[in-house]
Design a protein around this motif. Structure first.
Motif, PDB file in Angstrom:
ATOM      1  N   PHE A  55       0.836  -1.202   0.000  1.00 38.51           N
ATOM      2  CA  PHE A  55       0.000   0.000   0.000  1.00 38.51           C
ATOM      3  C   PHE A  55       0.868   1.248   0.000  1.00 38.51           C
ATOM      4  CE2 PHE A  55       0.903  -0.789   4.472  1.00 38.51           C
ATOM      5  CZ  PHE A  55       1.192   0.481   4.956  1.00 38.51           C
ATOM      6  N   LEU A  56       0.261   2.358  -0.368  1.00 38.07           N
ATOM      7  CA  LEU A  56       0.808   3.690  -0.165  1.00 38.07           C
ATOM      8  C   LEU A  56      -0.147   4.442   0.750  1.00 38.07           C
ATOM      9  CD1 LEU A  56       1.979   4.584  -3.772  1.00 38.07           C
ATOM     10  CD2 LEU A  56       3.445   4.590  -1.741  1.00 38.07           C
ATOM     11  N   PRO A  57       0.374   5.151   1.753  1.00 34.15           N
ATOM     12  CA  PRO A  57      -0.541   5.825   2.680  1.00 34.15           C
ATOM     13  C   PRO A  57      -1.362   6.922   2.020  1.00 34.15           C
ATOM     14  CG  PRO A  57       1.737   6.426   3.129  1.00 34.15           C
ATOM     15  CD  PRO A  57       1.772   5.288   2.156  1.00 34.15           C
ATOM     16  N   GLY A  58      -0.785   7.651   1.054  1.00 33.41           N
ATOM     17  CA  GLY A  58      -1.510   8.719   0.389  1.00 33.41           C
ATOM     18  C   GLY A  58      -1.476  10.012   1.180  1.00 33.41           C
ATOM     19  N   LEU A  59      -1.784  11.075   0.510  1.00 28.86           N
ATOM     20  CA  LEU A  59      -1.717  12.403   1.102  1.00 28.86           C
ATOM     21  C   LEU A  59      -2.605  12.495   2.344  1.00 28.86           C
ATOM     22  CD1 LEU A  59      -0.407  15.176   0.552  1.00 28.86           C
ATOM     23  CD2 LEU A  59      -2.506  15.817  -0.633  1.00 28.86           C
ATOM     24  N   GLY A  60      -2.023  12.981   3.443  1.00 34.73           N
ATOM     25  CA  GLY A  60      -2.782  13.195   4.668  1.00 34.73           C
ATOM     26  C   GLY A  60      -2.915  11.983   5.565  1.00 34.73           C
ATOM     27  N   ARG A  61      -2.302  10.852   5.191  1.00 30.49           N
ATOM     28  CA  ARG A  61      -2.418   9.647   6.017  1.00 30.49           C
ATOM     29  C   ARG A  61      -1.041   9.134   6.422  1.00 30.49           C
ATOM     30  NH1 ARG A  61      -7.038   5.549   4.167  1.00 30.49           N
ATOM     31  NH2 ARG A  61      -6.845   5.114   6.384  1.00 30.49           N
ATOM     32  N   VAL A  63       1.571   6.016   7.790  1.00 31.11           N
ATOM     33  CA  VAL A  63       1.774   4.587   7.534  1.00 31.11           C
ATOM     34  C   VAL A  63       1.075   3.753   8.599  1.00 31.11           C
ATOM     35  CG1 VAL A  63       3.501   2.748   7.406  1.00 31.11           C
ATOM     36  CG2 VAL A  63       3.930   4.943   6.277  1.00 31.11           C
ATOM     37  N   THR A  64       1.174   4.161   9.865  1.00 25.45           N
ATOM     38  CA  THR A  64       0.555   3.383  10.945  1.00 25.45           C
ATOM     39  C   THR A  64      -0.962   3.317  10.806  1.00 25.45           C
ATOM     40  OG1 THR A  64       0.659   5.406  12.299  1.00 25.45           O
ATOM     41  CG2 THR A  64       2.402   3.753  12.611  1.00 25.45           C
ATOM     42  N   GLU A  65      -1.575   4.354  10.242  1.00 27.66           N
ATOM     43  CA  GLU A  65      -3.024   4.325  10.016  1.00 27.66           C
ATOM     44  C   GLU A  65      -3.388   3.255   8.994  1.00 27.66           C
ATOM     45  OE1 GLU A  65      -5.028   8.182   9.487  1.00 27.66           O
ATOM     46  OE2 GLU A  65      -3.057   9.061   9.884  1.00 27.66           O
ATOM     47  N   ARG A  66      -2.640   3.176   7.911  1.00 31.09           N
ATOM     48  CA  ARG A  66      -2.926   2.192   6.866  1.00 31.09           C
ATOM     49  C   ARG A  66      -2.594   0.772   7.335  1.00 31.09           C
ATOM     50  NH1 ARG A  66      -5.937   2.061   3.785  1.00 31.09           N
ATOM     51  NH2 ARG A  66      -4.971   1.602   1.776  1.00 31.09           N
ATOM     52  N   LEU A  67      -1.608   0.649   8.211  1.00 36.67           N
ATOM     53  CA  LEU A  67      -1.239  -0.672   8.726  1.00 36.67           C
ATOM     54  C   LEU A  67      -2.419  -1.342   9.429  1.00 36.67           C
ATOM     55  CD1 LEU A  67       2.395  -0.378  10.157  1.00 36.67           C
ATOM     56  CD2 LEU A  67       1.566  -2.068   8.510  1.00 36.67           C
ATOM     57  N   LYS A  68      -3.238  -0.567  10.081  1.00 36.02           N
ATOM     58  CA  LYS A  68      -4.382  -1.130  10.790  1.00 36.02           C
ATOM     59  C   LYS A  68      -5.306  -1.895   9.843  1.00 36.02           C
ATOM     60  CE  LYS A  68      -4.388   2.629  14.185  1.00 36.02           C
ATOM     61  NZ  LYS A  68      -5.143   3.813  14.709  1.00 36.02           N
ATOM     62  N   ASP A  69      -5.325  -1.480   8.576  1.00 31.82           N
ATOM     63  CA  ASP A  69      -6.225  -2.105   7.606  1.00 31.82           C
ATOM     64  C   ASP A  69      -5.662  -3.387   7.003  1.00 31.82           C
ATOM     65  OD1 ASP A  69      -7.933   0.095   7.933  1.00 31.82           O
ATOM     66  OD2 ASP A  69      -6.934   1.210   6.320  1.00 31.82           O
ATOM     67  N   VAL A  70      -4.317  -3.524   6.997  1.00 32.18           N
ATOM     68  CA  VAL A  70      -3.717  -4.628   6.233  1.00 32.18           C
ATOM     69  C   VAL A  70      -2.825  -5.556   7.058  1.00 32.18           C
ATOM     70  CG1 VAL A  70      -3.802  -3.351   4.063  1.00 32.18           C
ATOM     71  CG2 VAL A  70      -1.768  -3.181   5.508  1.00 32.18           C
ATOM     72  N   ALA A  71      -2.474  -5.170   8.300  1.00 33.55           N
ATOM     73  CA  ALA A  71      -1.559  -5.985   9.101  1.00 33.55           C
ATOM     74  C   ALA A  71      -2.207  -7.302   9.512  1.00 33.55           C
ATOM     75  CB  ALA A  71      -1.096  -5.215  10.328  1.00 33.55           C
ATOM     76  N   MET A  72      -1.410  -8.379   9.422  1.00 35.44           N
ATOM     77  CA  MET A  72      -1.888  -9.702   9.822  1.00 35.44           C
ATOM     78  C   MET A  72      -1.315 -10.104  11.182  1.00 35.44           C
ATOM     79  SD  MET A  72      -1.547 -11.488   6.065  1.00 35.44           S
ATOM     80  CE  MET A  72      -2.141 -13.095   6.568  1.00 35.44           C
TER      81      MET A  72
END
Length: 342
Positions: A55-61, A63-72
C-alpha cells in the motif's frame, strides 16, 4: 567544500553535517560505517508486520493508520525473524528525518539486497510514491520488504536499503546504456539462476552460505540466454562501469517495450566506483534480472538497462572502495552472503 547553492547529490561529509544538526536522527547511535560516499545506509527497527497487501498511505495519512487495515501479525525483530518468500512485510526503520526545505531524498535497495532477490521499497507518511521523500519531510521511515526467491533472516539493525539525499534539481543529467555480458567466462559460466526451494539466507552472515545450495550456474555456447518467466538471474554488464568522483549514478530499467524483464532492483552507484582513483579499475555492474510473463531470449551485448548520472554538490571526503569493499573489482559475482564460487 559544499556550495550551499549548488544542486545535486549530497556527499558523505554533508550527510554527516545533517546528522550533527539532527536533521537525521536514529533510535540507536549511528554505525561508524553507515554513511557511504553519497548515501546513508538505513537500519531495520524493532518491529515489522506481515501484511496482506502492499500500500501507499496517500496524502494526509500516516503509515501506521494504513497498517491497521492490512496488518496480519507483528514480528519482533530484536529477536530475529524469518521473512518468508512470497510474503509482504512492512518494517519500521531506526532513522528519522527532519529535512531542510531544499533537501529531498530517494531510497534504493543495497546491492546485497537486490542480489538475493529481496524487493524493498521506502515508505514515508503521506507518500504517494515509493522511495521518494519530499523536500522538507519530517517524520519516521518505513520499508516494504518482499522476498521473492529466498526466505531471509533479518534482525533489528540489518541494512537492506540506503538513502540518497539531494539539494534541488540538477540542470543536466547524463545517461549511458548498459549491455549484458553473455560471453563465456569463469569456466564458461555467464550467470546464475536462483534455486526455488533453497534454505533461508541470513542477511547478516557474510560468506556464510554455500552458493551451490542456492544457485544454479548458467552456461552458453552461442552468446544467448533464454529467460524463463518468474525466474531470477544474476548476470554481469558487458562493459566496465566507472562513476566519476564528482558524480553518482542510478541504474534504471529500460523501457518495457524493449523486453519483458526487469533489471537491477538495487541501482545506486557511488562516486569512485570503477575508477583508477578508487583502485577499482575493471568493475562490472552486476545485473539482477527477472523475466515477466513470457520467455525472453537475451543476446550478448543487448541493452538491458541505463545508468543515469547526477552531479554531486561537492567532492566526497571518501570514495567507493576506500577501506575495502565486497564488490571491489567485481566481475560476475553473487552477494556477500555467499562464499566464492569454486
Amino acid at each position: 567544500m559544499t556550495d550551499a547553492h549548488t544542486a545535486g547529490i549530497l556527499p558523505c561529509q554533508t550527510i554527516e553535517d545533517l546528522i550533527a544538526q539532527e536533521a537525521i536522527t536514529a533510535q540507536t547511535p549511528f554505525d561508524v560505517d553507515q554513511v557511504q560516499p553519497a548515501s546513508l545506509d538505513l537500519r531495520l527497527g524493532a518491529r515489522a508486520w506481515r501484511v496482506r497487501a502492499s500500500f501507499l498511505p496517500g496524502l494526509g495519512r500516516r503509515v501506521t493508520e494504513r497498517l491497521k487495515d492490512v496488518a496480519m501479525h507483528e514480528l519482533d525483530l530484536t529477536r530475529g525473524a524469518v521473512l518468508e518468500k512470497g510474503c509482504v512485510y512492512i518494517a519500521e526503520l531506526q532513522e528519522h528525518l527532519k529535512l531542510p526545505l531544499n533537501v529531498s531524498a530517494r531510497g534504493n535497495p543495497k546491492s546485497s539486497t537486490g542480489r538475493v532477490d529481496v524487493f524493498v521499497r521506502l515508505l514515508t507518511n503521506h507518500s504517494r510514491a515509493f522511495d521518494d521523500v519530499d523536500a522538507g519531510y519530517t517524520g519516521p521511515l518505513y520499508m516494504e520488504i518482499a522476498p521473492q526467491t529466498f526466505s531471509v533472516l533479518v534482525r533489528s539493525g540489518t541494512r537492506l536499503n540506503q538513502l540518497r539525499l539531494k539539494r534541488g534539481e540538477p540542470a543536466k543529467l547524463s545517461v549511458r546504456s548498459v549491455g549484458v555480458d553473455l560471453s563465456p567466462g569463469m569456466g564458461g559460466i555467464v550467470g546464475f539462476r536462483g534455486r526455488r526451494h533453497a534454505g533461508v539466507v541470513d542477511l547478516d552472515h557474510v560468506d556464510g552460505h554455500d552458493p551451490r545450495d542456492y544457485w544454479e550456474p548458467l552456461e552458453t555456447r552461442h552468446g544467448e540466454l533464454l529467460l524463463d518467466p518468474g525466474e531470477f538471474y544474476i548476470l554481469a554488464s558487458k562493459d566496465d562501469i566507472e562513476i566519476p568522483v564528482l558524480e553518482a549514478a542510478e541504474m534504471t530499467p529500460i523501457d518495457p517495450s524493449v523486453g519483458e524483464f526487469r533489471v537491477h532492483y538495487a541501482g545506486f552507484f557511488d562516486p569512485g566506483f570503477g575508477t583508477e582513483e578508487a583502485s577499482a579499475v575493471g568493475s562490472k555492474g552486476v545485473l539482477e534480472v527477472r523475466s515477466h510473463e513470457t520467455p525472453f531470449l537475451l543476446e550478448d551485448g543487448q541493452t538491458v538497462a541505463r545508468l543515469v548520472y547526477e552531479p554531486l554538490t561537492a567532492r566526497p571526503a571518501r570514495l567507493y572502495g576506500e577501506g575495502g569493499s565486497h564488490y571491489q573489482r567485481q566481475g560476475l559475482k553473487l552477494s556477500k552472503h555467499f562464499k566464492a564460487w569454486s
